[in-house]
Scaffold this motif. Structure first.
Motif, short mmCIF file in Angstrom:
data_model
loop_
_atom_site.label_atom_id
_atom_site.label_comp_id
_atom_site.label_asym_id
_atom_site.label_seq_id
_atom_site.Cartn_x
_atom_site.Cartn_y
_atom_site.Cartn_z
N MET A 1 0.83 -1.20 0.00
CA MET A 1 0.00 0.00 0.00
C MET A 1 0.86 1.25 0.00
O MET A 1 0.38 2.36 0.05
N THR A 2 2.17 1.09 -0.05
CA THR A 2 3.05 2.25 -0.09
C THR A 2 3.73 2.33 -1.44
O THR A 2 3.95 1.34 -2.10
N ILE B 1 3.00 -2.32 8.65
CA ILE B 1 1.60 -2.31 8.23
C ILE B 1 0.72 -3.00 9.26
O ILE B 1 -0.39 -2.55 9.56
N ALA B 2 1.21 -4.12 9.83
CA ALA B 2 0.43 -4.84 10.83
C ALA B 2 0.22 -3.99 12.08
O ALA B 2 -0.88 -3.97 12.66
N VAL B 3 1.26 -3.28 12.51
CA VAL B 3 1.14 -2.42 13.69
C VAL B 3 0.09 -1.33 13.45
O VAL B 3 -0.78 -1.07 14.31
N VAL B 4 0.13 -0.71 12.27
CA VAL B 4 -0.87 0.30 11.95
C VAL B 4 -2.27 -0.32 11.91
O VAL B 4 -3.24 0.23 12.45
N VAL C 1 -15.97 0.08 9.20
CA VAL C 1 -15.14 -0.14 8.02
C VAL C 1 -14.33 -1.42 8.25
O VAL C 1 -13.75 -1.60 9.33
N ALA C 2 -14.30 -2.29 7.27
CA ALA C 2 -13.49 -3.50 7.36
C ALA C 2 -12.06 -3.13 6.99
O ALA C 2 -11.71 -3.01 5.82
N VAL C 3 -11.22 -2.93 8.00
CA VAL C 3 -9.84 -2.47 7.79
C VAL C 3 -9.01 -3.62 7.23
O VAL C 3 -8.95 -4.71 7.80
N ILE C 4 -8.34 -3.36 6.12
CA ILE C 4 -7.64 -4.41 5.38
C ILE C 4 -6.19 -4.60 5.81
O ILE C 4 -5.56 -5.59 5.45
N LEU C 5 -5.64 -3.71 6.63
CA LEU C 5 -4.19 -3.65 6.79
C LEU C 5 -3.58 -4.88 7.44
O LEU C 5 -2.48 -5.31 7.04
#
Length: 411
Positions: free
Chosen positions: A1-2, A105-108, A119-123
């Motif tokens: 995503m970056t 990304i997992a920490v965020v 919202v279903a957060v995808i991260l």
């Protein structure tokens, strides 16, 4: 995503322009971001009792998130050798960098999971996908094609067989909410949700990253490949959707599924067009014949992968035009697309402040969407003009460099 997943960092003003590939891929990612924001902020179903699908639901549901995942695979391919994958120590170094980026990304994602937000957060799923794809980063194009095809065909069947056992457990191995830090205390339930019973089941979604790796190993700077992605993507998406529609409407699938006890709520006809989330999809093999958004079936994976390929091909072609005219005509999308981790996270945080509360006086769902979309575009363009990474992109880039660092041999 970056943006660092897709190509080397863009140069600051006065040091040259970004490559067409970076512009096209970032623009596709920007389009995916705006599409996901639309499904979060605007209704995907009309009012009761008909619950007719809205245009937002019909166009963006399922496709925008899948595009993100395919772009992740493309980015990984571009940073691990492009057409010639890395090998040996270089490959292991690249894997270390990807793993560290996944950790960020997992920490965020786990932090955002603690917000009260519809919202279903995808991260978190996104981060797990990065880890699962590590063994495939060194494969050549032909091998990747076989793996992608096999995964698209086999993973939905595997998920269909395993999911009922997880849901029948006591308590069911399903979160029913976004993964958060507290869920680390029940790792079995968390992993079951991430891989099989949650909103973005990793078991099937690995297919998207494999498709992205295949695309990223192609000569993406050539017009021939760009046109191939556009045309083949459209054909694949269309064929899969037609077959799924025939299976449901002409061959008896919807009639067979409508009598199952787990399909109450929204009309099944509308859900088949917009989103199957919330349905357990058990007790009938007909579930595997749908091409519905978020169905996780072979036809759904082919359709959404085809759409993603076509979108990438389209924006790569526009990037070629942008290079020829000497003007970045895609900056309104490539700007936010280069910092989607930061913008997506900010979007989720803003949405959480309005969850279960009335909108401010005079605001509508559409107004809220366009306000956030314009903010995302403005911020992205500003960072692009300044040649800067987004704040979370900077952290992910630093983590990637740390993870890929290998001390020089002393001899």
């Amino acid at each position: 995503m970056t943006s660092q997943e897709t190509a080397p960092p863009r140069k600051a003003p006065g040091q040259g322009t970004a490559t067409p590939r970076l512009i096209g891929v970032d623009a596709a990612r920007g389009a995916a971001l705006l599409g996901m924001m639309a499904t979060h902020l605007m209704p995907t179903f009309g009012p009761a009792p008909q619950w007719e699908p809205t245009m937002v639901g019909l166009v963006f549901s399922g496709r925008s998130a899948a595009l993100f995942a395919v772009l992740a695979g493309i980015g990984l391919a571009l940073t691990t050798g492009k057409q010639q994958p890395r090998s040996g120590a270089e490959l292991w170094s690249a894997r270390g960098g990807v793993a560290m980026r996944a950790l960020v990304i997992a920490v965020v994602g786990l932090t955002l999971g603690g917000l009260d937000v519809n919202v279903a957060v995808i991260l978190v799923h996104y981060a797990v996908l990065f880890l699962c794809i590590l063994p495939f980063l060194g494969l050549q194009l032909k091998a990747l094609c076989f793996w992608a095809a096999g995964w698209i065909v086999g993973s939905p069947v595997l998920a269909y067989l395993i999911r009922p056992m997880l849901l029948d457990a006591e308590p069911p191995l399903q979160l029913g909410h976004n993964p958060g830090w507290e869920d680390l205390e029940s790792p079995g339930r968390l992993l079951a949700d991430l891989f099989f019973t949650g909103y973005y089941p990793v078991c099937q979604w690995i297919s998207y990253l494999l498709v992205g790796l295949v695309i990223g190993r192609l000569a993406l700077t050539t017009a021939k490949v760009q046109l191939m992605l556009l045309t083949c993507g459209i054909v694949a998406a269309s064929v899969a959707k037609v077959l799924g529609t025939l299976a449901m409407e002409a061959w008896g699938g919807r009639a067979a599924l409508s009598v199952l006890p787990g399909t109450r709520g929204y009309p099944l006809e509308s859900m088949l067009q917009v989103n199957l989330t919330g349905l357990q999809q058990v007790d009938s093999w007909w579930w595997l014949a749908t091409a519905s958004p978020h169905a996780g079936t072979t036809l759904d994976l082919v359709h959404t992968s085809g759409v993603a390929a076509a979108v990438v091909g389209f924006f790569l072609l526009l990037g070629r035009v942008s290079e020829r005219v000497g003007v970045n005509v895609l900056i309104l999308l490539s700007g936010p697309g280069a910092m989607t981790l930061s913008l997506y996270s900010a979007h989720v945080w803003v949405v959480s402040s309005f969850t279960n509360q009335p909108l401010p006086a005079g605001w509508t769902d559409e107004g809220m969407y366009w306000a956030q979309a314009l903010c995302a575009i403005s911020i992205g363009v500003c960072f692009a003009v300044l040649g800067r990474r987004g704040p979370l992109e900077w952290v992910a880039h630093l983590a990637s460099r740390l993870g890929s660092y290998r001390p020089a041999a002393v001899g």
